[in-house]
Write a protein that holds these residues in place. Structure first.
Motif, short mmCIF file in Angstrom:
data_model
loop_
_atom_site.label_atom_id
_atom_site.label_comp_id
_atom_site.label_asym_id
_atom_site.label_seq_id
_atom_site.Cartn_x
_atom_site.Cartn_y
_atom_site.Cartn_z
N UNK A 48 33.39 25.03 10.91
CA UNK A 48 33.27 24.40 9.59
C UNK A 48 34.65 24.28 8.92
N UNK A 49 35.41 25.38 8.96
CA UNK A 49 36.75 25.34 8.37
C UNK A 49 37.65 24.35 9.11
N UNK A 50 37.51 24.28 10.44
CA UNK A 50 38.29 23.34 11.22
C UNK A 50 37.95 21.89 10.90
N UNK A 51 36.65 21.61 10.74
CA UNK A 51 36.21 20.26 10.39
C UNK A 51 36.74 19.85 9.02
N UNK A 52 36.68 20.78 8.07
CA UNK A 52 37.15 20.44 6.72
C UNK A 52 38.66 20.21 6.70
N UNK A 53 39.39 21.06 7.42
CA UNK A 53 40.85 20.90 7.48
C UNK A 53 41.22 19.56 8.13
N UNK A 54 40.49 19.20 9.19
CA UNK A 54 40.75 17.93 9.87
C UNK A 54 40.44 16.74 8.95
N UNK A 55 39.33 16.83 8.23
CA UNK A 55 38.94 15.75 7.31
C UNK A 55 39.96 15.59 6.19
N UNK A 56 40.41 16.72 5.64
CA UNK A 56 41.41 16.66 4.57
C UNK A 56 42.72 16.08 5.08
N UNK A 57 43.11 16.46 6.29
CA UNK A 57 44.35 15.94 6.87
C UNK A 57 44.27 14.43 7.09
N UNK A 58 43.13 13.95 7.58
CA UNK A 58 42.96 12.51 7.79
C UNK A 58 42.98 11.76 6.46
N UNK A 59 42.36 12.36 5.44
CA UNK A 59 42.35 11.72 4.11
C UNK A 59 43.76 11.53 3.58
N UNK A 60 44.59 12.55 3.76
CA UNK A 60 45.96 12.49 3.23
C UNK A 60 46.85 11.57 4.06
N UNK A 61 46.72 11.64 5.39
CA UNK A 61 47.64 10.92 6.26
C UNK A 61 47.21 9.49 6.59
N UNK A 62 45.90 9.26 6.65
CA UNK A 62 45.41 7.95 7.10
C UNK A 62 44.87 7.10 5.97
N UNK A 63 44.01 7.70 5.14
CA UNK A 63 43.36 6.92 4.08
C UNK A 63 44.22 6.84 2.83
#
Length: 345
Positions: free
Chosen positions: A330-345
């Protein structure tokens, strides 16, 4: 008035509102636990309905205020981003509960049912997106369906608690939902007074939520951040802090079903933000006005919920770092989602 303030003042107001939300959340946890014992509803039900809804109030205010201002992306991402953040908070609470994996110790079928209902509710915005932009008084039909499913889910949850068709295996680490002995000060307070104090704290959280919405909108404009980023990673996280505070407090009190139920119930209640925001958004369907970066957070929240449900069913006793594998995922999924939001979106 906020629009005329300096950036420093806006940041201070944003942080101050977050502190108020946290303070109210801490006091709410103890009151909710007493209400669960006195009414006989149980920690899972009270956590899911009363505590979950109350701690989500500030987030509701943010989404509705943003929608009234025509900020569809901020309103949408604040709702769904809060669900993802709160699920991650439950994994953090697992770190606090050192005796065993939290999902193992907090065995309660009601929480599993609530999680299933949450997954269904998360799919409804996608149903709106993939159908024509029909509206009734500028409100999409899905916005009427979401609260109907939510209410139906409450009845199903209560029936499941009162007449369960199966029960989890009890182990030495399992924490049963049993009433606690009240201290002398609490015992003197009547149940209506407890509800009154709870309501006053909710009011404080509502006002703080309005401040978060106004300052969040200003930060979006002044700093040039995307509305999805501000909604999912700023306003959603700050307005979700009560869930973190109340969950950690509930775990320390030994009210484990209240902790898990508060998160899952709060997440289920957060889907109602979308209905309220769609009603407040006057330029058509909120679901069609939201960006793909907003819907990305539905995918993230749904995946995190699936992992959480798996943990509640499998009930692993321990895992890496003294927590369950599902908490790590769960923590890994959230960290990955936050990283994509900042870097990609």
């Amino acid at each position: 008035m906020i629009a005329e303030a300096s950036l420093t003042v806006i940041l201070l107001l944003f942080a101050g509102a977050g502190v108020v939300i946290c303070g109210c959340g801490i006091m709410m946890t103890g009151i909710a636990d007493k209400i669960a014992d006195r009414t006989g509803l149980g920690e899972a039900i009270v956590g899911a309905v009363i505590l979950g809804a109350a701690t989500s109030l500030s987030g509701t205010v943010v989404s509705v205020t943003a929608a009234l201002d025509g900020r569809a992306s901020l309103a949408f991402s604040n709702s769904i981003g809060g669900i993802a953040a709160q699920t991650a908070f439950l994994a953090l609470a697992d770190l606090v509960h050192r005796r065993a994996n939290l999902e193992h110790a907090a065995a309660e079928v009601t929480n599993i049912i609530q999680g299933v209902i949450l997954l269904g509710l998360l799919m409804l915005p996608f149903a709106a997106l993939t159908t024509p932009e029909w509206t009734i008084l500028a409100i999409h039909p899905v916005s009427f369906l979401i609260p109907a499913v939510y209410v139906m889910g409450l009845f199903v949850s209560r029936t499941t608690r009162e007449q369960p068709m199966w029960k989890p295996v009890r182990t030495r680490e399992t924490r049963a939902d049993t009433p606690d002995d009240e201290d002398e000060g609490s015992a003197r307070k009547s149940t209506p007074r407890l509800f009154g104090e709870f309501g006053a704290l909710m009011l404080g959280m509502g006002v703080a939520g309005w401040v978060i919405a106004q300052t969040g909108s200003e930060l979006t404009d002044r700093l040039g951040f995307s509305a999805s980023l501000v909604g999912a990673l700023m306003t959603a996280v700050v307005t979700s802090l009560p869930e973190l505070v109340t969950t950690l407090a509930a775990v320390r009190r030994g009210a484990l079903q209240l902790a898990v139920g508060g998160i899952i119930g709060g997440n289920t209640f957060d889907t109602l933000f979308l209905s309220a925001a769609d009603a407040a958004y006057r330029d058509g369907s909120l679901y069609h006005a939201a960006a793909m970066s907003d819907y990305f957070w539905i995918v993230a929240a749904a995946l995190m919920t699936v992992v959480l449900l798996a943990g509640l069913i499998v009930r692993e006793k321990d895992g890496p770092a003294g927590i369950g594998v599902e908490s790590v995922l769960i923590l890994g999924l959230y960290a990955a989602a936050a990283g994509l939001q900042i870097l990609v979106f």
